[in-house]
Design an enzyme around this catalytic site. Structure first.
Site, PDB file in Angstrom:
ATOM      1  N   HIS A  90       3.188   4.124   0.970  1.00  0.00           N
ATOM      2  CA  HIS A  90       3.374   5.571   0.877  1.00  0.00           C
ATOM      3  C   HIS A  90       2.036   6.293   1.043  1.00  0.00           C
ATOM      4  O   HIS A  90       1.936   7.292   1.772  1.00  0.00           O
ATOM      5  CB  HIS A  90       4.014   5.913  -0.473  1.00  0.00           C
ATOM      6  CG  HIS A  90       4.120   7.361  -0.737  1.00  0.00           C
ATOM      7  ND1 HIS A  90       5.188   8.124  -0.313  1.00  0.00           N
ATOM      8  CD2 HIS A  90       3.286   8.211  -1.380  1.00  0.00           C
ATOM      9  CE1 HIS A  90       5.001   9.376  -0.685  1.00  0.00           C
ATOM     10  NE2 HIS A  90       3.857   9.462  -1.334  1.00  0.00           N
ATOM     11  N   GLU A  91       1.005   5.786   0.379  1.00  0.00           N
ATOM     12  CA  GLU A  91      -0.310   6.425   0.461  1.00  0.00           C
ATOM     13  C   GLU A  91      -0.927   6.278   1.856  1.00  0.00           C
ATOM     14  O   GLU A  91      -1.553   7.211   2.359  1.00  0.00           O
ATOM     15  CB  GLU A  91      -1.246   5.862  -0.606  1.00  0.00           C
ATOM     16  CG  GLU A  91      -0.771   6.103  -2.026  1.00  0.00           C
ATOM     17  CD  GLU A  91      -0.375   7.548  -2.318  1.00  0.00           C
ATOM     18  OE1 GLU A  91      -1.016   8.469  -1.775  1.00  0.00           O
ATOM     19  OE2 GLU A  91       0.568   7.758  -3.094  1.00  0.00           O
ATOM     20  N   HIS A  94       0.266   8.990   4.043  1.00  0.00           N
ATOM     21  CA  HIS A  94      -0.450  10.263   3.876  1.00  0.00           C
ATOM     22  C   HIS A  94      -1.702  10.290   4.758  1.00  0.00           C
ATOM     23  O   HIS A  94      -2.014  11.313   5.365  1.00  0.00           O
ATOM     24  CB  HIS A  94      -0.868  10.476   2.419  1.00  0.00           C
ATOM     25  CG  HIS A  94       0.247  10.870   1.513  1.00  0.00           C
ATOM     26  ND1 HIS A  94       1.051  11.971   1.739  1.00  0.00           N
ATOM     27  CD2 HIS A  94       0.698  10.309   0.362  1.00  0.00           C
ATOM     28  CE1 HIS A  94       1.939  12.070   0.767  1.00  0.00           C
ATOM     29  NE2 HIS A  94       1.749  11.072  -0.079  1.00  0.00           N
TER      30      HIS A  94
END
Length: 117
Positions: A90-91, A94
């Site tokens: 998920h990071e 980003h």
């Protein structure tokens, strides 16, 4: 705005108590982030552990080559490897989608509104 953009990563490091770890210290985490970054087509980010009581993953940095992925000490003891991989993935997304830069640029709108108000 420019100053915020340039010193932002250092402010995050300081406020979250981030210390960067080597591949020797956390081999599984480094291997995981390396594979995720490769699959996402971005340079491998720096990997840090935050001395912060909250349970979280987070990413920051000004551009792809300056990306950093961090986890808190608490979450490292709580999550298994698959769960840590999910949070790291998920990071990484980003960083791939330049969310930090976009949010910084968008924050200029309220600054302009405040100035005119």
């Amino acid at each position: 705005m420019l100053i915020q953009y340039m010193i932002g990563p250092k402010m995050v490091e300081w406020s979250m108590g981030v210390h960067y770890v080597t591949e020797t210290q956390y081999p599984a985490l480094h291997r995981m982030v390396t594979e995720l970054a490769r699959d996402a087509g971005i340079p491998k980010p720096r990997i840090g552990i935050a001395e912060y009581p909250s349970l979280m993953h987070f990413a920051f940095g000004r551009w792809a080559k300056d990306g950093r992925v961090c986890v808190t000490e608490g979450i490292m003891t709580l999550l298994n490897e698959k769960e840590t991989e999910g949070g790291s993935c998920h990071e990484i997304s980003h960083l791939k989608h330049k969310d930090v830069a976009i949010i910084t640029m968008i924050s200029v709108i309220p600054m302009i509104c405040w100035y005119f108000a």
